[in-house]
Design a protein around this motif. Structure first.
Motif, PDB file in Angstrom:
ATOM      1  N   GLY A  20     140.997  33.225  69.274  1.00 39.51           N
ATOM      2  CA  GLY A  20     140.511  31.909  69.628  1.00 39.51           C
ATOM      3  C   GLY A  20     140.318  31.021  68.403  1.00 39.51           C
TER       4      GLY A  20
ATOM      5  N   THR B  22     141.661  21.513  68.287  1.00 40.35           N
ATOM      6  CA  THR B  22     142.182  22.561  69.170  1.00 40.35           C
ATOM      7  C   THR B  22     142.706  21.942  70.464  1.00 40.35           C
ATOM      8  N   SER B  23     143.958  22.293  70.860  1.00 44.25           N
ATOM      9  CA  SER B  23     144.529  21.799  72.113  1.00 44.25           C
ATOM     10  C   SER B  23     143.887  22.531  73.283  1.00 44.25           C
ATOM     11  N   ARG B  24     143.575  21.802  74.360  1.00 39.74           N
ATOM     12  CA  ARG B  24     142.919  22.397  75.517  1.00 39.74           C
ATOM     13  C   ARG B  24     143.589  21.897  76.804  1.00 39.74           C
ATOM     14  N   SER B  25     143.696  22.803  77.786  1.00 36.37           N
ATOM     15  CA  SER B  25     144.203  22.447  79.121  1.00 36.37           C
ATOM     16  C   SER B  25     143.910  23.611  80.062  1.00 36.37           C
ATOM     17  N   ALA B  26     143.219  23.318  81.182  1.00 36.29           N
ATOM     18  CA  ALA B  26     142.869  24.368  82.144  1.00 36.29           C
ATOM     19  C   ALA B  26     142.491  23.723  83.472  1.00 36.29           C
TER      20      ALA B  26
ATOM     21  N   LEU C 116     139.724  18.223  82.419  1.00 33.75           N
ATOM     22  CA  LEU C 116     140.644  17.355  81.683  1.00 33.75           C
ATOM     23  C   LEU C 116     141.593  16.603  82.614  1.00 33.75           C
TER      24      LEU C 116
ATOM     25  N   HIS D 172     144.137  17.450  84.335  1.00 31.91           N
ATOM     26  CA  HIS D 172     145.568  17.730  84.225  1.00 31.91           C
ATOM     27  C   HIS D 172     146.166  18.184  85.558  1.00 31.91           C
TER      28      HIS D 172
ATOM     29  N   TYR E 287     151.666  28.691  78.700  1.00 31.78           N
ATOM     30  CA  TYR E 287     150.605  28.647  79.696  1.00 31.78           C
ATOM     31  C   TYR E 287     150.619  29.922  80.539  1.00 31.78           C
TER      32      TYR E 287
ATOM     33  N   PHE F 285     146.033  27.821  82.685  1.00 34.85           N
ATOM     34  CA  PHE F 285     145.402  27.348  81.443  1.00 34.85           C
ATOM     35  C   PHE F 285     146.362  27.573  80.270  1.00 34.85           C
TER      36      PHE F 285
END
Length: 331
Positions: free
Chosen positions: A134, A199-203, A229, A231, A247, A325
């Motif tokens: 992480g 830090t890139s984030r997507s979930a 977010l 998305h 992903y 995610f």
């Protein structure tokens, strides 16, 4: 002979006519003697048959005849019982297959069955791979100084100090005095804080609230569990990739009343398929995979295969969930 008879008949007729004419207005004479018998006529049996006469009227019914004598008793007939069963005939040839019957009307959805007993515990799965490291967290504040701990082990020998001044001459054979230890240097200045990487984030994670969704279109998971977010669009059921990267997508589904065929779709192409044949009660099925996406790619879940293959189900006790995610970015 025939001609002679005809001439004789003509002559007799002519004489009779003349005699009648002579006797007009006169008295009749004395009858003459009878003539001789003529020659017998020809037998008419060889003549030609005449035409058939008309049908006569029906005659009166005749009287009933006298009752006949009763006949003697006949001999006993052959035994009419079935004889011994004959041998079985040879098996006939197999007939041609019949035509497929018409498709039956889908039956009504049955009521929810009772929850089945807990099955036996499955075998332990293979240990998964270690996940990625992480991102580094922010530096925390300095905490309160703790109590003095126990004395630790002796540290390594420090560097040799500067050489001391040469001492005066001592007695013969004695060693010179050692110089004094130098002072400890001052502490250096604190360095500057470096730049923290972004830090890139997507979930996202969302559940189903309706039963038996339509076929061949994105399933609308409108029970949002996490979508901080934004998305994922719960109104369309589509996740749009915001950052190019790798992903992980997974889904857990409840199956009830009919079979299920579900696919994970990327930009209209089925990437992962899951099939469950309904056996009764409530079935559970799941699937998951890792995909590398580019910014703008779209991911969704959909059922396919006919009306009898969309048995996705959800209620207060059973969930059907879609989750995804970002593992790490590739841009």
């Amino acid at each position: 002979m025939k001609l002679w008879i005809i001439l004789l008949a003509v002559a007799v007729g002519t004489e009779e006519i003349q005699r009648q004419n002579d006797c007009v207005d006169r008295f009749p004479g004395i009858p003459g003697n009878p003539g001789y018998n003529g020659v017998p006529g020809r037998d008419g049996r060889d003549g030609i048959n005449g035409q058939k006469g008309e049908k006569g009227e029906p005659g009166h019914p005749g009287k009933s005849g006298t009752e006949g004598l009763r006949g003697q008793k006949g001999e006993p007939g052959i035994d009419g019982r079935v004889e011994e069963k004959g041998s079985k005939g040879d098996k006939g040839e197999r007939g041609w297959p019949g035509k497929f019957g018409p498709k039956g009307i889908p039956g009504p959805v049955g009521g929810k069955g009772q929850k089945g007993e807990i099955g036996l515990q499955g075998e332990r799965g293979i240990k998964g791979d270690i996940g990625p490291i992480g991102p580094k967290g922010h530096k925390g504040e300095i905490g309160i100084q703790g109590e003095i701990g126990l004395r630790g082990p002796t540290g390594p020998i420090g560097p040799i100090g500067p050489k001391g001044e040469v001492g005066g001459p001592g007695p013969k054979g004695s060693k010179g005095n050692q110089g004094e230890k130098g002072w400890k240097g001052d502490r250096g200045e604190k360095g500057r804080v470096g730049n923290t990487p972004v830090t890139s984030r997507s979930a996202f994670s969302a559940g189903l609230t309706t039963k038996f969704p339509p076929l061949h279109v994105p399933i609308k998971f409108d029970k949002v569990l996490y979508n901080g977010l934004n998305h994922y669009n719960p109104a369309t059921g589509v996740f749009t990739c915001p950052i190019s990267g790798v992903y992980f997508f997974t889904y857990h589904i409840t199956v009830y009343s009919r079979n299920v065929r579900v696919a994970l779709v990327k930009n209209g192409v089925k990437m992962l398929h899951t099939v469950d044949s309904y056996q009764g009660g409530e079935d559970q099925a799941s699937g998951g995979t890792i995909l590398e996406l580019q910014k703008g790619d779209q991911i969704w879940l959909q059922t396919y295969g006919g009306e009898t293959f969309n048995g996705l189900f959800a209620d207060l006790d059973d969930d059907t969930v879609f989750t995804g995610f970002l593992l790490f970015g590739t841009s």
